[in-house]
Design a protein around this motif. Structure first.
Motif, PDB file in Angstrom:
ATOM      1  N   LEU A 158      20.649  33.471  18.508  1.00 38.10           N
ATOM      2  CA  LEU A 158      21.735  34.382  18.877  1.00 38.10           C
ATOM      3  C   LEU A 158      21.199  35.537  19.713  1.00 38.10           C
ATOM      4  CD1 LEU A 158      24.716  35.213  18.459  1.00 38.10           C
ATOM      5  CD2 LEU A 158      23.922  36.640  16.595  1.00 38.10           C
ATOM      6  N   LEU A 159      20.051  36.097  19.284  1.00 37.38           N
ATOM      7  CA  LEU A 159      19.521  37.274  19.977  1.00 37.38           C
ATOM      8  C   LEU A 159      19.072  36.948  21.394  1.00 37.38           C
ATOM      9  CD1 LEU A 159      17.655  39.172  17.150  1.00 37.38           C
ATOM     10  CD2 LEU A 159      19.866  39.659  18.173  1.00 37.38           C
ATOM     11  N   SER A 160      18.765  35.666  21.671  1.00 39.51           N
ATOM     12  CA  SER A 160      18.351  35.350  23.036  1.00 39.51           C
ATOM     13  C   SER A 160      19.503  34.732  23.830  1.00 39.51           C
ATOM     14  CB  SER A 160      17.145  34.407  23.014  1.00 39.51           C
ATOM     15  OG  SER A 160      17.517  33.195  22.412  1.00 39.51           O
ATOM     16  N   SER A 161      20.728  34.835  23.323  1.00 34.17           N
ATOM     17  CA  SER A 161      21.875  34.259  24.028  1.00 34.17           C
ATOM     18  C   SER A 161      22.666  35.353  24.730  1.00 34.17           C
ATOM     19  CB  SER A 161      22.780  33.533  23.028  1.00 34.17           C
ATOM     20  OG  SER A 161      23.492  34.497  22.281  1.00 34.17           O
ATOM     21  N   ARG A 162      23.791  34.978  25.288  1.00 35.67           N
ATOM     22  CA  ARG A 162      24.654  35.938  25.972  1.00 35.67           C
ATOM     23  C   ARG A 162      25.072  37.056  25.024  1.00 35.67           C
ATOM     24  NH1 ARG A 162      30.413  35.871  26.135  1.00 35.67           N
ATOM     25  NH2 ARG A 162      31.222  37.187  27.802  1.00 35.67           N
ATOM     26  N   GLN A 163      25.484  36.681  23.806  1.00 36.45           N
ATOM     27  CA  GLN A 163      25.894  37.695  22.836  1.00 36.45           C
ATOM     28  C   GLN A 163      24.712  38.579  22.446  1.00 36.45           C
ATOM     29  OE1 GLN A 163      28.841  38.465  22.063  1.00 36.45           O
ATOM     30  NE2 GLN A 163      29.939  36.709  22.866  1.00 36.45           N
ATOM     31  N   GLY A 164      23.521  37.974  22.390  1.00 34.27           N
ATOM     32  CA  GLY A 164      22.325  38.749  22.077  1.00 34.27           C
ATOM     33  C   GLY A 164      22.074  39.809  23.128  1.00 34.27           C
ATOM     34  N   ARG A 165      22.282  39.437  24.390  1.00 37.04           N
ATOM     35  CA  ARG A 165      22.093  40.425  25.465  1.00 37.04           C
ATOM     36  C   ARG A 165      23.157  41.509  25.369  1.00 37.04           C
ATOM     37  NH1 ARG A 165      20.653  35.744  28.250  1.00 37.04           N
ATOM     38  NH2 ARG A 165      22.789  35.405  28.882  1.00 37.04           N
ATOM     39  N   LEU A 216      14.206  39.605  34.033  1.00 37.36           N
ATOM     40  CA  LEU A 216      15.186  38.545  34.198  1.00 37.36           C
ATOM     41  C   LEU A 216      16.387  38.748  33.263  1.00 37.36           C
ATOM     42  CD1 LEU A 216      15.344  35.857  35.834  1.00 37.36           C
ATOM     43  CD2 LEU A 216      14.723  34.710  33.724  1.00 37.36           C
ATOM     44  N   GLU A 217      16.086  39.038  31.990  1.00 36.15           N
ATOM     45  CA  GLU A 217      17.177  39.194  31.015  1.00 36.15           C
ATOM     46  C   GLU A 217      17.978  40.462  31.299  1.00 36.15           C
ATOM     47  OE1 GLU A 217      17.614  37.648  27.594  1.00 36.15           O
ATOM     48  OE2 GLU A 217      16.488  35.898  28.224  1.00 36.15           O
ATOM     49  N   ASN A 218      17.303  41.518  31.762  1.00 32.66           N
ATOM     50  CA  ASN A 218      18.024  42.728  32.134  1.00 32.66           C
ATOM     51  C   ASN A 218      19.045  42.429  33.237  1.00 32.66           C
ATOM     52  OD1 ASN A 218      17.582  45.480  31.008  1.00 32.66           O
ATOM     53  ND2 ASN A 218      15.438  44.881  31.189  1.00 32.66           N
ATOM     54  N   VAL A 219      18.619  41.630  34.217  1.00 33.27           N
ATOM     55  CA  VAL A 219      19.527  41.307  35.318  1.00 33.27           C
ATOM     56  C   VAL A 219      20.657  40.403  34.826  1.00 33.27           C
ATOM     57  CG1 VAL A 219      19.702  40.205  37.572  1.00 33.27           C
ATOM     58  CG2 VAL A 219      17.746  41.646  37.044  1.00 33.27           C
ATOM     59  N   MET A 220      20.308  39.495  33.905  1.00 30.62           N
ATOM     60  CA  MET A 220      21.349  38.587  33.385  1.00 30.62           C
ATOM     61  C   MET A 220      22.467  39.352  32.678  1.00 30.62           C
ATOM     62  SD  MET A 220      19.339  35.264  31.999  1.00 30.62           S
ATOM     63  CE  MET A 220      20.757  34.240  31.637  1.00 30.62           C
ATOM     64  N   MET A 221      22.119  40.535  32.134  1.00 29.69           N
ATOM     65  CA  MET A 221      23.161  41.337  31.482  1.00 29.69           C
ATOM     66  C   MET A 221      24.288  41.648  32.460  1.00 29.69           C
ATOM     67  SD  MET A 221      21.059  44.001  29.124  1.00 29.69           S
ATOM     68  CE  MET A 221      19.826  43.385  27.981  1.00 29.69           C
ATOM     69  N   GLY A 222      23.936  41.762  33.747  1.00 33.37           N
ATOM     70  CA  GLY A 222      24.950  42.036  34.750  1.00 33.37           C
ATOM     71  C   GLY A 222      25.964  40.912  34.864  1.00 33.37           C
ATOM     72  N   ASP A 267       7.239  38.559  39.155  1.00 34.36           N
ATOM     73  CA  ASP A 267       6.923  38.524  37.728  1.00 34.36           C
ATOM     74  C   ASP A 267       8.181  38.814  36.918  1.00 34.36           C
ATOM     75  OD1 ASP A 267       5.669  38.399  35.343  1.00 34.36           O
ATOM     76  OD2 ASP A 267       4.521  40.256  35.557  1.00 34.36           O
ATOM     77  N   PRO A 268       9.128  37.861  36.902  1.00 33.80           N
ATOM     78  CA  PRO A 268      10.434  38.136  36.266  1.00 33.80           C
ATOM     79  C   PRO A 268      10.346  38.300  34.749  1.00 33.80           C
ATOM     80  CG  PRO A 268      10.304  35.864  36.984  1.00 33.80           C
ATOM     81  CD  PRO A 268       9.085  36.522  37.498  1.00 33.80           C
ATOM     82  N   LEU A 269       9.194  37.893  34.165  1.00 35.17           N
ATOM     83  CA  LEU A 269       9.097  37.996  32.712  1.00 35.17           C
ATOM     84  C   LEU A 269       8.405  39.280  32.267  1.00 35.17           C
ATOM     85  CD1 LEU A 269       8.351  34.295  31.776  1.00 35.17           C
ATOM     86  CD2 LEU A 269      10.523  35.490  31.837  1.00 35.17           C
ATOM     87  N   ALA A 325      19.831  45.104  41.169  1.00 37.54           N
ATOM     88  CA  ALA A 325      19.851  43.648  40.994  1.00 37.54           C
ATOM     89  C   ALA A 325      20.829  43.266  39.887  1.00 37.54           C
ATOM     90  CB  ALA A 325      18.449  43.145  40.666  1.00 37.54           C
ATOM     91  N   ARG A 326      20.843  44.062  38.817  1.00 33.96           N
ATOM     92  CA  ARG A 326      21.758  43.797  37.715  1.00 33.96           C
ATOM     93  C   ARG A 326      23.217  43.897  38.197  1.00 33.96           C
ATOM     94  NH1 ARG A 326      20.964  47.802  32.966  1.00 33.96           N
ATOM     95  NH2 ARG A 326      22.222  49.119  34.311  1.00 33.96           N
ATOM     96  N   ALA A 327      23.475  44.915  39.021  1.00 37.29           N
ATOM     97  CA  ALA A 327      24.828  45.075  39.550  1.00 37.29           C
ATOM     98  C   ALA A 327      25.193  43.879  40.435  1.00 37.29           C
ATOM     99  CB  ALA A 327      24.936  46.379  40.331  1.00 37.29           C
TER     100      ALA A 327
END
Lengths: 318, 603
Positions: free
Chosen positions: B187-194, B448-454, B494-496, B513-515
């Motif tokens: 869950l924490l690494s999924s969309r809801q986790g983000r 990468l995950e920060n940007v995916m939050m967008g 280095d996206p990670l 990038a997130r936007a």
């Protein structure tokens, strides 16, 4: 419920409210300066009542050993950190502050305990309970002053168990009631008002006004407010945030000692009564938003009134 | 050269280590009932049960930033619900589980709906009151045994085998716990986790990403309560006896202690904390009499002091210490991006159509007018800059446009529609995405995950998809989107890496990038060039021009005049909340009133 009962309940509520107000003041004071929700605050109140009771009955209060142990440990920790930082010249001052001053009332207690007047017993109780909070800060909270609010809260909660355990060990499991300093009642607007209630409300009012003046007009008060507002900014202008924290804990300790003495004659205090007493002051502080003193006081009076009226309606005696 | 050739080997080595550890852990768990005494097994069962309840707290406290004292109360409600079903109604334990989940879910949803709107310390206080009240209710319900509790609760039967001994129940308890841990970490690494992580960064960040803070908090609160319900169910049917004191405030506090001691930053912290507290107290009870001490009173003192010392040593709990011993997660596979592939935008508007119209906008804070009667329009595919001295009201204007603050007067039209009354978290979906003057990123999360939050609002996966990992396809798709967005700002090498390790300038780029990952129509940039070096500024200007040519509209606040003058199509100058001037860069440069505001009067 007729007016007579309503007036009596109002009195009770005001008396409770006054006590919770003082507690809430202590909570807000400590929280704003240090971010610590001092969940073990109520234990100091229980210790105060237990100490006074022991003195009144010619026994050596367990607080004596608690203060002595805390002072020795706090001094050791402080001196050790000073020596590691190479500040040897500040060691004598540390010994004075952390060992000699806190232990003075302990010595007073050991030497004089059989020859004390009622007032002197009260003064000695305040002097014994007062240093506990700053000593606990130095030993328990200062090393983790940067930890999250939650960690600080949890440590304060666990501290409750430690203090209550210590109180059980030294004071025993029986509940106590101290001998009251005031009794009787006066006629006020056609209603008889207990002197105890008058004492509660006037001490609370005195303390609130005193604190308000202190924060507004003294340098130390302004420094505390600055730390509460922005501790990084305060330290930039030369205010010691640790000094402020110790001072906040000291003030909170004084408040706790006095509350303990006030409520000692009215309710039975057990070694672990602290948590529940503290909780009510905490609720008052939360109702006031936890940052403003006047609102915390208002919140506490509300808690006191709700408690008085609710317990009347829930009881079988109505 | 050697560095590159050894890298994959260490990765697979770490992978091997992890697999070995998992296998060894499973084997140890399976062998446990044959190796240790029945008493130790029942102790381990309790560790598992309390770990479940503590895991709920890890989720709401560590990730959602909300503290609850009511886990034990929810455990109690679950336990009593199931006991009532099996004992009074004669139904099986599995139906009892359903009842426990239903009743606890309803209670938690109701309680959360009432209190989660309140900020600050109100929620902890309410859960505290709840904990006390539930204890009182069970203590006074004679049908549920009042204070003397309920005994003879039937054991759980699995495929006809009654789990009536600790060693039999052991497998069920720990299987449930392991499944819950896997689910929680999924869950924490999924969309809801983000979304949870975004909320941890503050309600403002969450709303700007299209996350409804209330909804996420409620979801977490109910989920945590359901974990406690399962724990209570296991407790009732393995201990076979329950009473109100098994679930009183002290137990609630103890569960909170467990999750903090274990460390709320990691799901394993729940197990570590539960084991440390349960086994630690037991060890102290065994040890003290051996030293000739009275265990009864000293136990709690020794336990408390040890607990405090442990938190002194590691204020974030024990799990960071144990995590340091474990091999790190093996390398994730990253989406491969073609050489000329670029981020695509699908929602561009017609040239010269009005994207944003601000009419008579005002915001007062008490007597202070931060923004006063401000009007301007923004054409599509343009770059508009909002400039002015410090305190001119630029950031407040941004907050009004993006719905974070409610205007005292005036209107904002976005794509022709008034934004008044629209919740802030719906703005990103209608095409408006923003960055912040004080960067709001999740520091312990990868780029990468920060940007995916967008891209949160563009994705669909819900709670169950996340728990069960049914979201892989969507995740892959949007990891690509995020990689492309990183490529736009030149940070796809280095996206990670963790966002918190970047200098401030690149952190601002990362917000851009997130936007971009949100497929915006209009992006609002608050001081995008601050903290960038001159070369990086040129690259940023090039990127913004490219975005404009792709059909995006850009509104920015910026103090670097060279940057603004070279880039903006239109400029709005603010001073003391009012519009001082409006025009093309050349007009603004020669405007005497602007010169006066910036440089002071010529007297």
């Amino acid at each position: 419920m007729d007016l007579q009962i309503a007036a009596i309940l109002l009195q009770d509520g005001m008396a409770n409210g006054a006590i919770y107000t003082m507690l809430a003041l202590g909570f807000v004071l400590v929280f704003t300066t240090t971010r610590i929700i001092f969940a073990s605050y109520g234990d100091l109140i229980a210790l105060s009542a237990l100490t006074l009771h022991a003195l009144q009955n010619g026994r050596l209060p367990g607080t004596v050993s608690l203060v002595a142990i805390l002072a020795v440990f706090a001094t050791t920790v402080e001196c050790w950190s000073l020596m590691r930082a190479g500040k040897l010249r500040r060691v004598p001052r540390a010994i004075l502050i952390w060992l000699i001053i806190p232990v003075l009332p302990v010595a007073g207690c050991l030497l004089l305990q059989d020859h004390l007047s009622h007032a002197a017993q009260i003064a000695l109780t305040v002097a014994l309970v007062m240093p506990i909070a700053p000593l606990l800060y130095r030993l328990v909270f200062q090393p983790i002053e940067r930890a999250s609010t939650l960690t600080l809260l949890i440590v304060a909660l666990v501290l409750h168990y430690v203090i209550a355990g210590f109180a059980l060990l030294t004071f025993g499991a029986e509940g106590v009631r101290t001998a009251g300093a005031v009794s009787g009642s006066v006629e006020l607007l056609g209603v008889s008002v207990g002197l105890q209630v008058v004492a509660f409300v006037s001490v609370a009012a005195l303390f609130s006004t005193g604190l308000a003046l202190f924060f507004r007009f003294t340098m130390a008060g302004k420094a505390l407010r600055a730390t509460a507002y922005n501790s990084a900014g305060a330290s930039l202008v030369g205010i010691s945030t640790r000094g402020s924290a110790v001072f906040a804990f000291l003030l909170a300790g004084v408040i706790a000692a006095i509350v303990g003495i006030l409520i000692g004659p009215t309710i039975t205090i057990y070694y672990d009564s602290g948590l529940m007493i503290g909780l009510k002051g905490f609720v008052g502080a939360v109702l006031g938003g936890f940052v403003s003193y006047p609102l915390a006081a208002l919140g506490s009076v509300i808690v006191g009134l709700v408690e008085a009226y609710a317990s009347f309606f829930a009881s079988l005696f109505k | 050269m050697t560095m590159f050739s050894t890298a994959p080997i260490t990765l697979s080595h770490a992978h091997l280590m992890r697999t070995t550890l998992i296998l060894a852990g499973t084997a140890t768990l399976l062998a446990m009932p044959f190796a240790i005494s029945s008493f130790s097994i029942s102790l381990l069962n309790l560790v598992g049960i309390y770990a479940l309840a503590a895991l709920g707290l890890t989720l709401i406290t560590g990730s959602g930033g909300v503290t609850s004292f009511a886990q034990a109360a929810f455990m109690g409600i679950g336990a009593y619900a199931s006991a009532y079903m099996t004992l009074r109604l004669g139904l099986g334990a599995w139906i009892g589980l359903g009842a426990a989940l239903l009743v606890v879910g309803a209670c938690a949803a109701l309680m959360g709906a009432v209190t989660l709107h309140l900020g600050g310390h109100y929620l902890p206080i309410t859960t505290l009151a709840w904990a006390v009240a539930v204890y009182m209710v069970f203590g006074n319900l004679t049908d549920l045994g009042a204070h003397s509790g309920i005994g003879d609760i039937a054991p759980i039967s699995l495929f006809g085998l009654p789990l009536d001994r600790p060693d039999r129940a052991f497998y069920l308890v720990w299987a449930v716990l392991v499944l819950a841990l896997i689910g929680a970490s999924n869950l924490l690494s999924s969309r809801q986790g983000r979304a949870i992580s975004a909320l941890r960064g503050g309600a403002v960040l969450a709303q700007s990403l299209g996350v409804n803070p209330f909804r996420v908090r409620l979801l977490l609160f109910v989920l945590a309560a359901e974990l406690a319900a399962i724990a209570g169910w296991l407790f009732a049917h393995t201990q076979r006896f329950i009473s109100p004191s098994s679930f009183d405030l002290n137990v609630g506090l103890q569960i909170l202690l467990m999750s903090v001691l274990g460390g709320i930053g990691n799901v394993l912290g729940a197990v570590i904390g539960s084991a440390a507290v349960t086994l630690g107290r037991n060890a102290i009870q065994d040890l003290l009499p051996g030293l000739g001490l009275n265990a009864g009173t000293l136990e709690i003192i020794v336990f408390g002091i040890v607990f405090i010392l442990l938190l002194h040593y590691s204020p974030r709990g024990l799990s960071p210490l144990i995590e340091a011993l474990l091999p790190t997660r093996s390398g994730e596979t990253l989406p491969t991006i073609g050489q000329d592939e670029r981020l695509a935008f699908s929602r561009t508007t017609d040239r010269d159509a009005p994207v944003l119209a601000v009419r008579g906008l005002g915001k007062r804070f008490g007597g202070l007018a931060a923004v006063d009667d401000l009007s301007f329009e923004m054409r599509a595919r343009s770059i508009t800059a909002l400039i002015g001295p410090n305190g001119a009201g630029k950031s407040t204007t941004f907050d009004l446009i993006s719905g974070l603050k409610i205007p005292s007067s005036g209107t904002v039209l976005f794509l022709g529609e008034p934004t008044r009354g629209k919740p802030a978290h719906t703005m990103i979906g209608s095409g408006l995405s923003r960055t912040f003057q004080h960067v709001k990123l999740r520091p312990k999360v990868t780029l990468l995950e920060n940007v995916m939050m967008g891209a949160h609002w563009r994705m669909k996966a819900g709670l169950f998809a996340g728990l069960l990992r049914l979201d892989r396809r969507e995740e892959r798709e949007f990891r690509r989107v995020a990689m492309l967005a990183l490529k736009e700002i030149g940070m796809d090498e280095d996206p990670l890496a963790l966002a918190g390790n970047l200098p401030l300038g690149p952190q601002r780029l990362l917000e851009i990038a997130r936007a971009l990952a949100s497929d915006p129509v209009l992006i609002i940039l608050d001081e995008p060039a601050a903290g960038l070096r001159s070369q990086e500024k040129q690259a940023l200007a090039k990127l913004l021009r490219h975005l404009r040519s792709e059909g995006l509209s850009i509104l920015m606040v910026e103090h670097d005049m060279e940057f603004v003058m070279g880039l903006a199509d239109d400029i709005v100058v603010l001073d003391f909340g009012r519009r001082l001037a409006l025009g093309k860069p050349a007009e603004i440069r020669n405007n005497p009133r602007v010169q006066e505001a910036y440089l002071g009067g010529a007297e």
